[in-house]
Write a protein that holds these residues in place. Sequence first.
Motif, PDB file in Angstrom:
ATOM      1  N   ASP B  84      41.043  13.079 -32.785  1.00 49.42           N
ATOM      2  CA  ASP B  84      40.352  13.124 -31.500  1.00 49.42           C
ATOM      3  C   ASP B  84      41.425  13.032 -30.421  1.00 49.42           C
ATOM      4  N   ALA B  85      41.730  14.165 -29.785  1.00 49.00           N
ATOM      5  CA  ALA B  85      42.857  14.233 -28.857  1.00 49.00           C
ATOM      6  C   ALA B  85      42.738  13.232 -27.717  1.00 49.00           C
ATOM      7  N   HIS B  86      41.508  13.080 -27.203  1.00 50.93           N
ATOM      8  CA  HIS B  86      41.355  12.195 -26.047  1.00 50.93           C
ATOM      9  C   HIS B  86      41.520  10.729 -26.442  1.00 50.93           C
ATOM     10  N   THR B  87      40.995  10.346 -27.594  1.00 50.28           N
ATOM     11  CA  THR B  87      41.170   8.969 -28.081  1.00 50.28           C
ATOM     12  C   THR B  87      42.655   8.691 -28.301  1.00 50.28           C
ATOM     13  N   ALA B  88      43.351   9.627 -28.938  1.00 55.92           N
ATOM     14  CA  ALA B  88      44.782   9.449 -29.188  1.00 55.92           C
ATOM     15  C   ALA B  88      45.531   9.294 -27.870  1.00 55.92           C
ATOM     16  N   TYR B  89      45.157  10.082 -26.859  1.00 52.32           N
ATOM     17  CA  TYR B  89      45.780   9.984 -25.535  1.00 52.32           C
ATOM     18  C   TYR B  89      45.552   8.592 -24.926  1.00 52.32           C
ATOM     19  N   LEU B  90      44.325   8.087 -25.039  1.00 51.27           N
ATOM     20  CA  LEU B  90      44.009   6.775 -24.465  1.00 51.27           C
ATOM     21  C   LEU B  90      44.791   5.670 -25.179  1.00 51.27           C
ATOM     22  N   ILE B  91      44.929   5.778 -26.485  1.00 48.31           N
ATOM     23  CA  ILE B  91      45.742   4.819 -27.239  1.00 48.31           C
ATOM     24  C   ILE B  91      47.202   4.900 -26.771  1.00 48.31           C
ATOM     25  N   ASP B  92      47.733   6.131 -26.709  1.00 45.67           N
ATOM     26  CA  ASP B  92      49.136   6.316 -26.327  1.00 45.67           C
ATOM     27  C   ASP B  92      49.412   5.799 -24.914  1.00 45.67           C
ATOM     28  N   SER B  93      48.544   6.131 -23.971  1.00 47.74           N
ATOM     29  CA  SER B  93      48.806   5.735 -22.586  1.00 47.74           C
ATOM     30  C   SER B  93      48.632   4.232 -22.398  1.00 47.74           C
ATOM     31  N   THR B  94      47.781   3.612 -23.204  1.00 44.60           N
ATOM     32  CA  THR B  94      47.638   2.150 -23.180  1.00 44.60           C
ATOM     33  C   THR B  94      48.939   1.505 -23.658  1.00 44.60           C
ATOM     34  N   ILE B  95      49.483   2.011 -24.750  1.00 41.52           N
ATOM     35  CA  ILE B  95      50.752   1.498 -25.271  1.00 41.52           C
ATOM     36  C   ILE B  95      51.868   1.704 -24.241  1.00 41.52           C
ATOM     37  N   ASP B  96      51.890   2.868 -23.597  1.00 44.15           N
ATOM     38  CA  ASP B  96      52.896   3.131 -22.552  1.00 44.15           C
ATOM     39  C   ASP B  96      52.743   2.140 -21.395  1.00 44.15           C
ATOM     40  N   GLY B  97      51.504   1.833 -21.047  1.00 44.68           N
ATOM     41  CA  GLY B  97      51.240   0.882 -19.961  1.00 44.68           C
ATOM     42  C   GLY B  97      51.798  -0.499 -20.289  1.00 44.68           C
ATOM     43  N   MET B  98      51.645  -0.933 -21.541  1.00 37.73           N
ATOM     44  CA  MET B  98      52.188  -2.224 -21.953  1.00 37.73           C
ATOM     45  C   MET B  98      53.714  -2.215 -21.882  1.00 37.73           C
ATOM     46  N   GLU B  99      54.321  -1.077 -22.215  1.00 41.90           N
ATOM     47  CA  GLU B  99      55.780  -0.937 -22.099  1.00 41.90           C
ATOM     48  C   GLU B  99      56.212  -1.131 -20.649  1.00 41.90           C
ATOM     49  N   ASP B 100      55.481  -0.541 -19.707  1.00 45.87           N
ATOM     50  CA  ASP B 100      55.792  -0.695 -18.286  1.00 45.87           C
ATOM     51  C   ASP B 100      55.704  -2.169 -17.898  1.00 45.87           C
ATOM     52  N   TYR B 101      54.672  -2.849 -18.393  1.00 48.34           N
ATOM     53  CA  TYR B 101      54.514  -4.279 -18.106  1.00 48.34           C
ATOM     54  C   TYR B 101      55.740  -5.046 -18.558  1.00 48.34           C
ATOM     55  N   ILE B 102      56.175  -4.782 -19.801  1.00 48.94           N
ATOM     56  CA  ILE B 102      57.338  -5.470 -20.364  1.00 48.94           C
ATOM     57  C   ILE B 102      58.584  -5.214 -19.516  1.00 48.94           C
ATOM     58  N   ASN B 103      58.750  -3.966 -19.038  1.00 46.04           N
ATOM     59  CA  ASN B 103      59.889  -3.667 -18.167  1.00 46.04           C
ATOM     60  C   ASN B 103      59.841  -4.483 -16.886  1.00 46.04           C
ATOM     61  N   HIS B 104      58.682  -4.495 -16.237  1.00 44.71           N
ATOM     62  CA  HIS B 104      58.530  -5.254 -14.988  1.00 44.71           C
ATOM     63  C   HIS B 104      58.774  -6.740 -15.237  1.00 44.71           C
ATOM     64  N   PHE B 105      58.204  -7.256 -16.323  1.00 47.70           N
ATOM     65  CA  PHE B 105      58.323  -8.680 -16.649  1.00 47.70           C
ATOM     66  C   PHE B 105      59.779  -9.081 -16.847  1.00 47.70           C
ATOM     67  N   PHE B 106      60.493  -8.321 -17.682  1.00 52.06           N
ATOM     68  CA  PHE B 106      61.866  -8.715 -17.992  1.00 52.06           C
ATOM     69  C   PHE B 106      62.830  -8.474 -16.841  1.00 52.06           C
ATOM     70  N   LYS B 107      62.526  -7.467 -16.021  1.00 50.47           N
ATOM     71  CA  LYS B 107      63.355  -7.254 -14.815  1.00 50.47           C
ATOM     72  C   LYS B 107      63.268  -8.504 -13.939  1.00 50.47           C
ATOM     73  N   TYR B 108      62.049  -9.003 -13.766  1.00 52.22           N
ATOM     74  CA  TYR B 108      61.826 -10.221 -12.981  1.00 52.22           C
ATOM     75  C   TYR B 108      62.445 -11.432 -13.692  1.00 52.22           C
ATOM     76  N   HIS B 109      62.142 -11.583 -14.967  1.00 49.25           N
ATOM     77  CA  HIS B 109      62.564 -12.756 -15.734  1.00 49.25           C
ATOM     78  C   HIS B 109      64.086 -12.891 -15.797  1.00 49.25           C
ATOM     79  N   MET B 110      64.783 -11.750 -15.954  1.00 50.70           N
ATOM     80  CA  MET B 110      66.235 -11.787 -16.154  1.00 50.70           C
ATOM     81  C   MET B 110      67.011 -11.892 -14.843  1.00 50.70           C
ATOM     82  N   THR B 111      66.353 -11.739 -13.705  1.00 49.22           N
ATOM     83  CA  THR B 111      67.039 -11.821 -12.418  1.00 49.22           C
ATOM     84  C   THR B 111      67.217 -13.285 -12.053  1.00 49.22           C
ATOM     85  N   PRO B 112      68.446 -13.685 -11.648  1.00 43.13           N
ATOM     86  CA  PRO B 112      68.676 -15.087 -11.297  1.00 43.13           C
ATOM     87  C   PRO B 112      67.775 -15.535 -10.149  1.00 43.13           C
TER      88      PRO B 112
END
Lengths: 211, 212
Positions: B84-112
């Motif tokens: 199901d192409a649309h379901t797969a897309y929603l799964i993929d974009s959700t995972i990508d969204g979590m990756e963005d969160y992790i980037n934002h989090f660690f950028k903040y966390h690692m800054t003095p």
Amino acid sequence: MFKVHYFSAYGSAESLRLLLAHAHQPFENVDYTQESLAEAKKTDLLEFKQLPLLEFEGKRYVQSHAILRLLGRKFGYYPTEDAYEAYLVDSLLESFKDTGAAFSKAAFNPDEEEKKRLFAELFETTLPKWFAILEKRLVSNSSQKHMVGDKQTIIDFMMSSFAFSMIYNDANPGAGVLVAIVSKFPALQAYFEAQREENKEYLATRRVSPW
Amino acid sequence: MYKIYYLDFFGRSECMRLLFDHFSLPYTDVVLTQPDLQALKLEQGKLEFGQVPVIETPEGAFLCQSLAILRYLGRKYGAYPESDAHTAYLIDSTIDGMEDYINHFFKYHMTPQDHPLKSELREKWLSFSDTLFSVLEKRQPKEAKYFLGCENITIADFALAAFIYMMVLNEANPHYEAIKPVWDKHEGLHRYAEGLYELFKTRFESRGKKPF
């Protein structure tokens, strides 16, 4: 008609444009400036408040890698029937995030000394290490014109996007250094040449952009 | 038996553990110290990108890049519905969204703390969190057990469970106090998250406390 919403630059939309062009799918660019993006963020157009966005058949799609996978499945560029072959594609795609992070870290550092140091690390260590891995993959693949298998996959569009935005792009002032680094990896250099050929029609007619 | 090679974090390896547990696939954790990691980097053919996590499959193959591993296992065990192409897309974009969160989090966390950009990075992280939780809330049918109302568990559920109980509902996380109020606003997700806790209770209650 596909509509690619992004800045008038290559960036994270170019892999999608390369794929669509390769698949002979006409598309339109809907360009944003920082100002029009700020306006768009106030509406519900951009689910994650980010670009790129792809529009087609009345639907909207965001997150560049998710879109790349969607189009890959649709047009036969993602070998998902073979879990290991798909893994070879996915693992290369994931490795971009570390390279991208190293580039961003250097490019956006506000301190001049630190920026210099980070770029030196990128050019002397990070990139050569990554290129060596790509070189190894190419040499052990059945074809040296593609990263995985014998035909174009989504990782080839990602690689081409990187190569023709950053390295083989006269409008990128930093390109020379990267050309020199790639020249030490013969299979990778030949691969990029093969991808230039594979994507030549689109590359000849697309807009110029420094990034 | 699968082996997970990683550092002493939940981090990028937790989603795989949840998948292994769900499908009753035995596995061992090889927890690496920094010296162990350096030694492993020198061994041929194990850490392709010089990083962990890697898994060793029962057939002896070494696989790397956590999300590539998750997709591989998802395809192998029927947890990645790509037909199901649309379901797969929603799964993929959700995972990508979590990756963005992790980037934002660690950028903040690692800054003095004293860095001039510290509070801007915090704002960016918290603002993105709100956006991400809104997207998840919109995508998740209120009464559904699995993400998107899928009939069976998918890699999105493993990724979301790992993410929520490490980055958000984790009192040992260094920024729990900041993220909890953002999460509390998105009530539409709470029932789904509670269901995930129940699904992975054995793992969550035996793994001890780590910041992430």
